[in-house]
Every structure is written in structure tokens, then in C-alpha cells.
Enzyme design. Structure first.
Site, PDB file in Angstrom:
ATOM      1  N   CYS A   1      12.162  42.701   4.225  1.00  0.00           N
ATOM      2  CA  CYS A   1      11.289  42.856   3.049  1.00  0.00           C
ATOM      3  C   CYS A   1       9.828  42.746   3.504  1.00  0.00           C
ATOM      4  O   CYS A   1       8.967  43.526   3.084  1.00  0.00           O
ATOM      5  CB  CYS A   1      11.553  41.772   2.020  1.00  0.00           C
TER       6      CYS A   1
ATOM      7  N   CYS B   1       7.529  45.712   4.790  1.00  0.00           N
ATOM      8  CA  CYS B   1       6.817  46.591   3.844  1.00  0.00           C
ATOM      9  C   CYS B   1       5.973  45.812   2.839  1.00  0.00           C
ATOM     10  O   CYS B   1       4.943  46.298   2.406  1.00  0.00           O
ATOM     11  CB  CYS B   1       7.806  47.466   3.089  1.00  0.00           C
TER      12      CYS B   1
ATOM     13  N   CYS C   1      15.852  48.241  -3.078  1.00  0.00           N
ATOM     14  CA  CYS C   1      15.121  48.197  -1.813  1.00  0.00           C
ATOM     15  C   CYS C   1      16.053  47.978  -0.637  1.00  0.00           C
ATOM     16  O   CYS C   1      15.879  48.562   0.418  1.00  0.00           O
ATOM     17  CB  CYS C   1      14.021  47.132  -1.842  1.00  0.00           C
TER      18      CYS C   1
ATOM     19  N   CYS D   1      22.111  34.961 -31.810  1.00  0.00           N
ATOM     20  CA  CYS D   1      21.273  34.176 -30.894  1.00  0.00           C
ATOM     21  C   CYS D   1      20.106  33.560 -31.680  1.00  0.00           C
ATOM     22  O   CYS D   1      19.732  32.407 -31.460  1.00  0.00           O
ATOM     23  CB  CYS D   1      20.681  35.058 -29.797  1.00  0.00           C
TER      24      CYS D   1
ATOM     25  N   CYS E   1      26.071  31.545 -23.358  1.00  0.00           N
ATOM     26  CA  CYS E   1      25.808  31.454 -24.797  1.00  0.00           C
ATOM     27  C   CYS E   1      26.722  32.373 -25.586  1.00  0.00           C
ATOM     28  O   CYS E   1      27.140  32.028 -26.688  1.00  0.00           O
ATOM     29  CB  CYS E   1      24.327  31.713 -25.102  1.00  0.00           C
TER      30      CYS E   1
HETATM   31  C1  HEC Z   1      25.131  27.602 -31.332  1.00  0.00           C
HETATM   32  C2  HEC Z   1      23.767  27.658 -30.843  1.00  0.00           C
HETATM   33  C3  HEC Z   1      23.421  28.723 -29.829  1.00  0.00           C
HETATM   34  C4  HEC Z   1      23.478  30.081 -30.014  1.00  0.00           C
HETATM   35  C5  HEC Z   1      23.925  30.842 -31.233  1.00  0.00           C
HETATM   36  C6  HEC Z   1      22.970  30.654 -28.781  1.00  0.00           C
HETATM   37  N1  HEC Z   1      22.617  29.699 -27.907  1.00  0.00           N
HETATM   38 FE1  HEC Z   1      21.505  29.942 -26.220  1.00  0.00          FE
HETATM   39  N2  HEC Z   1      21.532  27.958 -25.898  1.00  0.00           N
HETATM   40  C7  HEC Z   1      22.160  27.026 -26.698  1.00  0.00           C
HETATM   41  C8  HEC Z   1      22.023  25.719 -26.096  1.00  0.00           C
HETATM   42  C9  HEC Z   1      22.593  24.423 -26.656  1.00  0.00           C
HETATM   43  C10 HEC Z   1      21.279  25.890 -24.930  1.00  0.00           C
HETATM   44  C11 HEC Z   1      20.808  24.797 -23.955  1.00  0.00           C
HETATM   45  C12 HEC Z   1      19.589  24.123 -24.549  1.00  0.00           C
HETATM   46  C13 HEC Z   1      18.478  25.103 -24.798  1.00  0.00           C
HETATM   47  O1  HEC Z   1      17.758  25.508 -23.877  1.00  0.00           O
HETATM   48  O2  HEC Z   1      18.374  25.576 -25.962  1.00  0.00           O
HETATM   49  C14 HEC Z   1      20.951  27.309 -24.839  1.00  0.00           C
HETATM   50  C15 HEC Z   1      20.165  27.856 -23.861  1.00  0.00           C
HETATM   51  C16 HEC Z   1      19.815  29.195 -23.806  1.00  0.00           C
HETATM   52  C17 HEC Z   1      18.890  29.758 -22.830  1.00  0.00           C
HETATM   53  C18 HEC Z   1      18.177  28.987 -21.726  1.00  0.00           C
HETATM   54  C19 HEC Z   1      16.816  28.494 -22.141  1.00  0.00           C
HETATM   55  C20 HEC Z   1      16.143  27.690 -21.074  1.00  0.00           C
HETATM   56  O3  HEC Z   1      14.921  27.479 -21.176  1.00  0.00           O
HETATM   57  O4  HEC Z   1      16.794  27.255 -20.113  1.00  0.00           O
HETATM   58  C21 HEC Z   1      18.833  31.096 -23.077  1.00  0.00           C
HETATM   59  C22 HEC Z   1      18.026  32.111 -22.317  1.00  0.00           C
HETATM   60  C23 HEC Z   1      19.717  31.366 -24.184  1.00  0.00           C
HETATM   61  N3  HEC Z   1      20.277  30.185 -24.608  1.00  0.00           N
HETATM   62  C24 HEC Z   1      19.966  32.610 -24.716  1.00  0.00           C
HETATM   63  C25 HEC Z   1      20.863  32.850 -25.773  1.00  0.00           C
HETATM   64  C26 HEC Z   1      21.252  34.165 -26.193  1.00  0.00           C
HETATM   65  C27 HEC Z   1      20.802  35.464 -25.563  1.00  0.00           C
HETATM   66  C28 HEC Z   1      22.087  34.005 -27.269  1.00  0.00           C
HETATM   67  C29 HEC Z   1      22.848  35.062 -28.051  1.00  0.00           C
HETATM   68  C30 HEC Z   1      23.844  35.790 -27.273  1.00  0.00           C
HETATM   69  C31 HEC Z   1      22.197  32.585 -27.512  1.00  0.00           C
HETATM   70  N4  HEC Z   1      21.465  31.920 -26.548  1.00  0.00           N
HETATM   71  C32 HEC Z   1      22.893  32.011 -28.556  1.00  0.00           C
HETATM   72  C33 HEC Z   1      22.758  27.258 -27.918  1.00  0.00           C
HETATM   73  C34 HEC Z   1      22.903  28.493 -28.496  1.00  0.00           C
HETATM   74  C1  HEC Z   2      10.750  50.369   3.928  1.00  0.00           C
HETATM   75  C2  HEC Z   2       9.868  49.642   3.026  1.00  0.00           C
HETATM   76  C3  HEC Z   2      10.492  48.632   2.084  1.00  0.00           C
HETATM   77  C4  HEC Z   2      11.335  47.582   2.378  1.00  0.00           C
HETATM   78  C5  HEC Z   2      11.929  47.207   3.706  1.00  0.00           C
HETATM   79  C6  HEC Z   2      11.524  46.873   1.127  1.00  0.00           C
HETATM   80  N1  HEC Z   2      10.835  47.479   0.133  1.00  0.00           N
HETATM   81 FE1  HEC Z   2      10.609  46.792  -1.761  1.00  0.00          FE
HETATM   82  N2  HEC Z   2       9.562  48.435  -2.249  1.00  0.00           N
HETATM   83  C7  HEC Z   2       9.188  49.443  -1.375  1.00  0.00           C
HETATM   84  C8  HEC Z   2       8.442  50.464  -2.091  1.00  0.00           C
HETATM   85  C9  HEC Z   2       7.867  51.738  -1.509  1.00  0.00           C
HETATM   86  C10 HEC Z   2       8.380  50.010  -3.426  1.00  0.00           C
HETATM   87  C11 HEC Z   2       7.654  50.681  -4.591  1.00  0.00           C
HETATM   88  C12 HEC Z   2       8.528  51.551  -5.383  1.00  0.00           C
HETATM   89  C13 HEC Z   2       7.864  51.917  -6.678  1.00  0.00           C
HETATM   90  O1  HEC Z   2       6.650  51.702  -6.827  1.00  0.00           O
HETATM   91  O2  HEC Z   2       8.586  52.403  -7.533  1.00  0.00           O
HETATM   92  C14 HEC Z   2       9.092  48.750  -3.498  1.00  0.00           C
HETATM   93  C15 HEC Z   2       9.218  47.988  -4.640  1.00  0.00           C
HETATM   94  C16 HEC Z   2       9.725  46.699  -4.669  1.00  0.00           C
HETATM   95  C17 HEC Z   2       9.712  45.841  -5.817  1.00  0.00           C
HETATM   96  C18 HEC Z   2       9.123  46.177  -7.185  1.00  0.00           C
HETATM   97  C19 HEC Z   2       7.631  45.953  -7.161  1.00  0.00           C
HETATM   98  C20 HEC Z   2       6.988  46.167  -8.491  1.00  0.00           C
HETATM   99  O3  HEC Z   2       5.827  45.766  -8.629  1.00  0.00           O
HETATM  100  O4  HEC Z   2       7.612  46.735  -9.397  1.00  0.00           O
HETATM  101  C21 HEC Z   2      10.319  44.684  -5.456  1.00  0.00           C
HETATM  102  C22 HEC Z   2      10.545  43.455  -6.310  1.00  0.00           C
HETATM  103  C23 HEC Z   2      10.714  44.825  -4.077  1.00  0.00           C
HETATM  104  N3  HEC Z   2      10.322  46.048  -3.628  1.00  0.00           N
HETATM  105  C24 HEC Z   2      11.365  43.841  -3.357  1.00  0.00           C
HETATM  106  C25 HEC Z   2      11.837  44.019  -2.076  1.00  0.00           C
HETATM  107  C26 HEC Z   2      12.652  43.066  -1.388  1.00  0.00           C
HETATM  108  C27 HEC Z   2      13.072  41.705  -1.937  1.00  0.00           C
HETATM  109  C28 HEC Z   2      12.943  43.601  -0.170  1.00  0.00           C
HETATM  110  C29 HEC Z   2      13.852  43.032   0.889  1.00  0.00           C
HETATM  111  C30 HEC Z   2      15.233  42.787   0.455  1.00  0.00           C
HETATM  112  C31 HEC Z   2      12.269  44.892  -0.098  1.00  0.00           C
HETATM  113  N4  HEC Z   2      11.630  45.114  -1.276  1.00  0.00           N
HETATM  114  C32 HEC Z   2      12.292  45.728   0.998  1.00  0.00           C
HETATM  115  C33 HEC Z   2       9.427  49.468  -0.030  1.00  0.00           C
HETATM  116  C34 HEC Z   2      10.208  48.570   0.667  1.00  0.00           C
END
Ligand code: HEC
Ligand code: HEC
Length: 275
Positions: free
Chosen positions: A90, A93, A128, A191, A236
Site C-alpha cells: 500500500c 503508492c 486495491c 432501527c 442489531c
Molecule cells: C431494541 C433496540 C435496538 C434496535 C431496534 C436496534 N438497535 Fe442498534 N443497538 C442497540 C443496543 C442496545 C446497542 C448497544 C448500545 C448502543 O450503542 O446503543 C446498539 C448499538 C448499535 C450501534 C453501535 C453504536 C456505537 O456507537 O457503538 C449501531 C451502529 C447500531 N446499533 C445500529 C442499528 C441498526 C442499523 C439497527 C436496525 C437494523 C438497530 N441498531 C436497531 C439496540 C437496538
Molecule cells: C499500484 C498502486 C496502488 C497500490 C499498491 C495500492 N493502491 Fe490504493 N489506490 C490506488 C489508486 C490509483 C487509487 C485511486 C483510485 C481512484 O481515485 O478512484 C487508490 C485508492 C485507494 C483508496 C481510496 C482513496 C479515496 O480517497 O477514495 C484507498 C482507501 C486505498 N487506495 C487503499 C489502499 C490500500 C489499503 C492498499 C494496500 C492494501 C492500496 N490502496 C494499494 C493505487 C494503489
């Protein structure tokens, strides 16, 4: 010793002051910012950090104690390791992640013209590996993919999440939003029911957060390892007694875009720590 009236007053004052400042400290704990985007339904944005329990927060605050940093180290090694038929790392580049990865860390998922779909950061990294390194892509949720994702995201820790919704991404964004408000599973709730309507309320041992993903991949003590935002979506979904979707599915990529947008302006906190 005779205790004067003045002395008593001083003590009373001091303890009132102390109590007041303790109260303030408790309040100051939950920082919020105003949503940046018009149309964000949340009245304030609060990072999940402020709803996490104190033990998790202490771990997150200390890079030496935070178990997520074990993956950071792996990520850094992978960043610099040449792999694949092109003989590149990575770093060949992208040089230093801190200098080159800011926009990647804050702006994914993004529309990818080649497939005319969204890709998230994990998928961008794998593109990449495949196209630019001629190396095997990493499987979903493997240590290596999570480690690189954490490394890239952490390079912009503290910078605000900043996804944009260009014309081509609008359809995906709207689908992600619909999913967030969809009643599903045996519980027949959405959610939004927990993360919009009831954030700040206690549910069993947890305080409900706003469901932001600014700290992902996160280290979860319950998982004993790090996990992606999409792993949390699955968890969730199961909580609702609804069928989880596949990693990288359109449904979860759309949802990831929508949730990132809801948290636009919150600082990147990867790797966060949760219970
Ligand atoms: C019954 C209640 C409930 C519902 C509905 C629910 N979640 Fe959660 N979710 C939780 C609890 C509890 C946690 C852990 C504590 C927290 O970060 O809210 C959590 C945590 C999360 C987190 C992590 C937040 C953090 O900062 O770490 C994400 C992202 C999330 N939920 C997305 C979703 C999504 C997407 C859905 C719908 C598919 C959903 N949740 C539905 C209860 C719920
Ligand atoms: C040979 C060169 C090359 C290598 C090796 C390479 N990349 Fe890239 N990478 C690129 C190019 C070129 C782009 C830009 C593509 C575009 O703009 O759409 C890119 C884009 C990205 C982006 C998105 C950047 C953005 O701002 O959206 C990420 C994240 C990324 N590379 C991560 C990695 C990681 C992690 C690795 C190693 C596992 C890696 N690349 C290896 C050439 C490389």
C-alpha cells in the site's frame, strides 16, 4: 478548638461548590454537536462514546490499554508489506496513510462508477489489493481486513466524518434511509425506534446510543475482538429477531452510507471500545 461561624460557612460553600462542579462534570461528559446537514432528523449529534460505560471509555481513551490497537499494529505492518504479483505494498503508492488517507477515512461508503454501486472502505481496500497489487482480496471480517481498515480510519482520528451524497448516490442513500425506518423482525420495530426515539434510555445493561458508526471498526469486549459496522448491523438485526443480511450486501452498504451521513461532523474515533 472553637469552630467559628465563618469557618462553617466556608465549609458549606465549598461543599456546595464541589457538588455543583461534580454535577457539571457529569453533564460535561456528554458532548453534542449540531447536525451539519439539513434534513438530519436528529436534534443533536452525540457520539456512542458518551453512552458507553465508563470502563469501555477508559479503555478507548488510552492507546496502550485499548485492545483495538493490537489490530492497528497489524494494519501498519500490512500497509508496508509488499504482496502480490505487482510487488507492491500500500505504501508504495500511498506513502504515509496520515498524509494520503484523510478523505478515505472520512468519506466512505462512496459511489463506484465501475460497478455503479456503493463500496465501503473495506471493499475499496480489496479493490486495491486485487487491481493494484495483484494480490488476493481479504475475506470479510478477517483480522487482516479489519486491521487495514482500522489503520486507514485511525490515520484521521479526530477529523469529522464527511460523506457526501452526489446525484448518483441518492438512490442508495434513500434505500438506506428506508431500511433504517423499516419495521422488521418478530419485534416489528425499526432501527429508529431505539436509536432515534429512545437514545439515552437504558435497555438492560446498555444505554441506547444514536447508532453512529464514527468509531468503527470497534473493539467489543463481548466479541473479544474488533468488528466492522456491518457486524454490528447484523447483531442489531438479530436483536429484532430479523434475518441479518450479508457483509457487503447492497442493503448494508446503503445503510452504512445513510448512517455515516447521519453522523456527519462527529469525529472519527476508530478503534472505539464497546461492551
Ligand atoms: C431494541 C433496540 C435496538 C434496535 C431496534 C436496534 N438497535 Fe442498534 N443497538 C442497540 C443496543 C442496545 C446497542 C448497544 C448500545 C448502543 O450503542 O446503543 C446498539 C448499538 C448499535 C450501534 C453501535 C453504536 C456505537 O456507537 O457503538 C449501531 C451502529 C447500531 N446499533 C445500529 C442499528 C441498526 C442499523 C439497527 C436496525 C437494523 C438497530 N441498531 C436497531 C439496540 C437496538
Ligand atoms: C499500484 C498502486 C496502488 C497500490 C499498491 C495500492 N493502491 Fe490504493 N489506490 C490506488 C489508486 C490509483 C487509487 C485511486 C483510485 C481512484 O481515485 O478512484 C487508490 C485508492 C485507494 C483508496 C481510496 C482513496 C479515496 O480517497 O477514495 C484507498 C482507501 C486505498 N487506495 C487503499 C489502499 C490500500 C489499503 C492498499 C494496500 C492494501 C492500496 N490502496 C494499494 C493505487 C494503489
Amino acid at each position: 478548638m472553637k469552630i467559628s461561624f465563618g469557618f462553617c460557612l466556608r465549609i458549606m460553600f465549598c461543599s456546595v461548590f464541589l457538588l455543583a462542579s461534580l454535577g457539571q462534570a457529569a453533564n460535561a461528559q456528554r458532548k453534542s454537536i449540531a447536525p451539519i446537514d439539513k434534513g438530519n432528523p436528529l436534534p443533536e449529534l452525540v457520539s456512542g462514546y458518551y453512552f458507553a460505560n465508563p470502563d469501555s471509555r477508559n479503555l478507548q481513551d488510552d492507546d496502550f490499554e485499548n485492545p483495538g490497537f493490537l489490530w492497528m499494529d497489524v494494519g501498519e505492518a500490512l500497509w508496508n508489506k509488499k504482496e502480490g504479483d505487482a510487488g507492491k505494498a500500500c505504501a508504495s503508492c500511498h506513502q504515509k496513510a496520515k498524509d494520503t488517507m484523510e478523505s478515505a477515512a472520512t468519506s466512505y461508503p462512496k459511489y463506484y462508477p465501475k460497478t455503479k454501486k456503493l463500496i465501503n472502505l473495506e471493499q475499496r481496500i480489496n479493490i486495491c489489493r486485487k487491481d493494484n497489487m495483484k494480490a488476493k482480496p481479504f475475506k470479510w471480517e478477517t483480522n487482516n481486513l479489519l486491521a487495514l481498515t482500522i489503520y486507514v480510519r485511525n490515520s484521521s482520528r479526530g477529523k469529522p466524518v464527511n460523506v457526501s451524497i452526489p446525484e448518483e448516490a441518492k438512490g442508495f442513500f434513500n434505500k438506506g434511509k428506508d431500511f433504517f425506518y423499516l419495521r422488521q423482525g418478530q419485534l416489528n420495530i425499526s432501527c429508529a425506534h431505539c436509536h432515534e426515539g429512545h437514545y439515552g434510555n437504558k435497555i438492560r445493561a446498555d444505554l441506547l446510543s444514536q447508532g453512529h458508526i464514527n468509531g468503527f471498526p470497534t473493539y467489543r469486549l463481548g466479541w473479544q475482538r474488533v468488528g466492522s459496522a456491518q457486524r454490528r448491523f447484523k447483531a442489531c438485526n438479530r436483536l429484532l429477531r430479523a434475518q441479518p443480511y450479508a457483509y457487503g450486501s447492497d442493503t448494508y452498504n446503503n445503510l452504512e452510507l445513510y448512517l455515516s451521513w447521519r453522523g456527519n461532523g462527529l469525529p472519527v474515533e476508530t478503534p472505539s471500545v464497546r461492551r
